[in-house]
Design an enzyme around this catalytic site. Sequence first.
Site, PDB file in Angstrom:
ATOM      1  N   GLY A 186      -2.318   0.192  -0.354  1.00  0.00           N
ATOM      2  CA  GLY A 186      -4.598  -0.005  -0.488  1.00  0.00           C
ATOM      3  C   GLY A 186      -5.301   1.458  -0.870  1.00  0.00           C
ATOM      4  N   ARG A 213       8.552  -8.116  -0.375  1.00  0.00           N
ATOM      5  CA  ARG A 213       8.550  -9.157  -0.163  1.00  0.00           C
ATOM      6  C   ARG A 213       8.120 -10.423  -1.878  1.00  0.00           C
ATOM      7  NH1 ARG A 213       3.415  -7.943  -2.005  1.00  0.00           N
ATOM      8  NH2 ARG A 213       2.224  -6.647  -1.939  1.00  0.00           N
ATOM      9  N   LYS A 251      -0.213  11.302   0.684  1.00  0.00           N
ATOM     10  CA  LYS A 251      -0.777   9.684   1.239  1.00  0.00           C
ATOM     11  C   LYS A 251       0.512   9.385   2.458  1.00  0.00           C
ATOM     12  CE  LYS A 251       1.489   8.792  -3.564  1.00  0.00           C
ATOM     13  NZ  LYS A 251       2.495   7.804  -3.845  1.00  0.00           N
ATOM     14  N   LYS A 302       6.819   4.976   4.382  1.00  0.00           N
ATOM     15  CA  LYS A 302       7.148   5.705   2.601  1.00  0.00           C
ATOM     16  C   LYS A 302       7.832   6.937   2.916  1.00  0.00           C
ATOM     17  CE  LYS A 302       4.284   2.897   1.344  1.00  0.00           C
ATOM     18  NZ  LYS A 302       4.065   2.048   2.647  1.00  0.00           N
ATOM     19  N   LEU A 354       0.934  12.573 -10.796  1.00  0.00           N
ATOM     20  CA  LEU A 354       0.983  12.417 -12.102  1.00  0.00           C
ATOM     21  C   LEU A 354      -0.615  12.493 -13.142  1.00  0.00           C
ATOM     22  CD1 LEU A 354       4.402  10.431 -11.959  1.00  0.00           C
ATOM     23  CD2 LEU A 354       3.880  12.613 -12.250  1.00  0.00           C
TER      24      LEU A 354
END
Length: 447
Positions: free
Chosen positions: A164, A291, A158, A116, A203
């Site tokens: 998920g 994907r 994160k 990420k 946010l």
Amino acid sequence: MFQKILIANRGEIALRVLRACKELGIQTVVVHSTADSDAMHVRLADESVCIGPPPSRESYLNIHQIVAACEITGADAVHPGYGFLSENAKFADILAAHNITFIGPSGDHIRIMGDKIEAKRTAKRLGIPVVPGSDGAINEDKEAKRVAAEIGYPVIIKASAGGGGRGMKVAHTEADLEVALQTAKSEAGAAFGDDAVYIEKYLQKPRHIEVQVFGDGAGRGVHFGERDCSLQRRHQKVWEEANSPALNAEERSRIGDICAKAIADLGYSGAGTIEFLYENGEFYFIEMNTRLQVEHPVTEAITGIDLVHEQIRVASGGGLSVRQEDIKFNGHAIECRINAEDPRTFTPSPGTITHFHTPGGLGIRVDSGVYSGYKIPPYYDSLIGKLIVHGRNRVECMMRLRRALDEFVVDGIKTTLPLFRDLVGNPDIANGDYDIHWLEKYLAKGE
């Protein structure tokens, strides 16, 4: 074009890919665990190979067994569907080493977007708008406090290798930050074997907007519009729409063109989805999925283009079948994910389906691999089918969806169908007035 494609997945997506192969005249091989011996895609494939017992790590995640199945059957390509090995760079590399085509992007692009932090750096370099936050991993409380002070509270921590909702924590004040940081790192390490985390501005009431893109691997890229996936529970999508009721034509074109150019500049090959949070007219990149997406049928409904056909064509060296100016958007489409779960607690509900009847009529599509008498195994994702409805506009689409949900019958197990019957009659949903927190608040009220 390929002679024989091995489908390295199960359930409705395996059947979806199998149908596309049959339409293109390509022979099919499916792999399956012992728990899926009576699955529909196993019954319909030209060949099937059992690759292990029910646990995923011993079957659908067993790269050695899947490569062996390719060699035994002579498959010259593998379609991974979504989930399982679909974003596994090592799998793509191993297939390439065996001269078997992975129907997807290169291992290098999977690695870039699977991290990420690196994905955010890459997006920024490619001109994609990103959420304000740290430039890399955050390891110390002092560093975390500095970044949070710069971008302003609340912030979200994160997992770099995450997904998920795991390894994801919100801090509303500096007092919350230390515990949130350590908890996120601990969860990330346990879930992904990598405890790297980063910080972004949190946010307040965003929507989740994603753009479907395709690249030919040789410098051409196109977009197929956006999808609104804001109705979520615990960061898992439940209901998806195309186009988004929140965007106007100018915003749609602007973000689509940015994404198509980025994919072209990246030299990306195949299908991908660039995901954003959208608030107050601004888009903020959150991740890219390398994907096919579960919700791809709503894009197919409004464009009339088979995205799996396009994946196979690009992977075989045929390039993109369309130019950007060829892609037109017609009407509105909604997808409901029908899961074998309690509609309120979301507890899995495996068992035998005693009766299964799908709705029909104009604009109705059901992607499912189950049937009356089929036994839902307890080992895998609870998705049993997707109801996709298309109309000339959103009002017609919602009316058609209401009718289709009334026709849908699944007996013998609990499903999420009652939840969708509630949602389709809710005024906020009817007006398209919802954000990524709406569904969890709705469920918490017990309406």
